[in-house]
Design an enzyme around this catalytic site. Sequence first.
Site, short mmCIF file in Angstrom:
data_model
loop_
_atom_site.label_atom_id
_atom_site.label_comp_id
_atom_site.label_asym_id
_atom_site.label_seq_id
_atom_site.Cartn_x
_atom_site.Cartn_y
_atom_site.Cartn_z
N SER A 173 0.83 -1.21 0.00
CA SER A 173 0.00 0.00 0.00
C SER A 173 0.86 1.25 0.00
CB SER A 173 -0.92 0.00 1.23
OG SER A 173 -1.47 1.29 1.40
N ASP A 320 -6.01 0.47 -9.18
CA ASP A 320 -7.17 1.36 -9.33
C ASP A 320 -7.87 1.19 -10.67
OD1 ASP A 320 -6.77 2.42 -6.84
OD2 ASP A 320 -5.69 4.19 -7.55
C1 S3P Z 1 -2.92 5.63 -3.63
C2 S3P Z 1 -2.60 4.34 -3.37
C3 S3P Z 1 -3.50 3.20 -3.63
C4 S3P Z 1 -4.62 3.59 -4.58
C5 S3P Z 1 -5.23 4.91 -4.23
C6 S3P Z 1 -4.18 6.00 -4.29
C7 S3P Z 1 -1.96 6.69 -3.29
O1 S3P Z 1 -4.07 2.74 -2.43
O2 S3P Z 1 -5.60 2.57 -4.58
O3 S3P Z 1 -6.27 5.23 -5.10
O4 S3P Z 1 -2.10 7.82 -3.79
O5 S3P Z 1 -1.03 6.41 -2.52
P1 S3P Z 1 -3.27 1.74 -1.47
O6 S3P Z 1 -2.01 2.39 -1.19
O7 S3P Z 1 -4.07 1.55 -0.24
O8 S3P Z 1 -3.15 0.47 -2.28
#
Ligand code: S3P
Length: 450
Positions: A173, A320
């Site tokens: 993440s 996403d």
């Molecule tokens: C993001 C990370 C992703 C993504 C989100 C934007 C970011 O989530 O799904 O739309 O900007 O760091 P995760 O880090 O929880 O996977």
Amino acid sequence: MTNKIIKSGKPLNGKAVIPGDKSISHRMLIFAFLAEGSSEIRGLSRGDDVKRTAAAIENLGANLEHLLSSQDSNGDNVLITGGLSRVKEPTYPLDMGNSGTGLRLMAGVLSRFDFLSILIGDDSIHRRPMGRIVEPLRQMGARVDGRVDGTLAPLVIRGGGLQGIDYAPQVPSAQVKSSILLAGMGAKGTTVVREHTATRRHTEEMCQLLELPVEVESVGQSLKVSLQACSVPPFNLDVPRDPSQAAFVAVAASIIEGSEVEIENVYLGPGRDGFLRVLLDMGANIEVHKRTDNTADLSVKSANLQGTVVTGQLLADSIDEVPVLAVAAAYATGETKFLDAGELRAKESDRLVAIEEGLLRLGVAAKIEGDNLFIEATGRVPGNLLTGEKIMCRSFHDHRIAMALSVATMAACNESASNQVTSELEIDDFDAVDTSWPGFIEAFATLQQN
Ligand code: S3P
């Protein structure tokens, strides 16, 4: 909460105007908030998520001024005056709306300050997992609490006196990594985040651009980021276009016969080019013209797509875009598999469930088994879109589900000549789209007029 009726469209032609990248927009606002002095950001996403982060930093003492932006730009130009000397305890809870990124990143930033701050959001945010950031921020010394022992928002934070940690998040993440790094920028000692499966690197890239003391080591699928405490200098930067939004146009142009679209200056750096790799693997006709190491222009023409398998690093790099890639799969020949995709359950909605339900209503053979999603299709328009009857679909108040289902419906025009009437799709809570792309319908209408 407004419903929207989507009808079958026309081929897409011309230059697509894609919004500024949402992930980068959040980070530029946060770095400008921390920077002593005035920073200019051009092409900032106009989505509600980013507006929430802008409002949060204003409530914490930053000054935000809108500058004139050019007509064709799909982003705002802003001047932010920030700096630690301006930071003040917020009077009210900071409402991050639908934005998991905004809330988790701000939690990291707020952990640096010894005042009280409360982070809230909408229903979806209050259901999404927060233990993944609360645990490391507590280990760094911040007092963070929330419902159910700090695993759900609202989050209540009283920070300060942070110590760097060496941490390996259990889930891949970028939000978790960034939350820890943003806290680490104000912590004693070194902060290290070790990812087994690397995620998007926007926070690290901002640090590198601003020459902050960060080290990034990439070995195979894993990534190690080390950071020292630092102060942020003001900057003057452009936000590249959002690949997650470009993916809607790229899929639509691929599956709507006769389409030919140009998409300029899209961010395609590490962790964000997965949708392109998946589409190319499916046989999409996309030319990539590099601009810089991390940005490119795309030329997309319609093509006959084939099923594929998306898992592991490729899934993380297109996390996403799965809703719209599932629509590509619905128009492809053969089976497409999204494997070990449990993280999709922790997004704005349970996207495995939302995609399966939406596609089934369109007449596509979609099924979930465990955390895997299987889509079997014939390369033709999904049957229920050709009955002439109105279909109702739920967006689950999730912007990407609403936009993906819209694209699926627009592409029914491929067979409208032989079937005089194609079906309309009524999608509930369509205003969820404003979360990331307020001009989505208009952008597609423009491409259909060309
Ligand atoms: C993001 C990370 C992703 C993504 C989100 C934007 C970011 O989530 O799904 O739309 O900007 O760091 P995760 O880090 O929880 O996977």
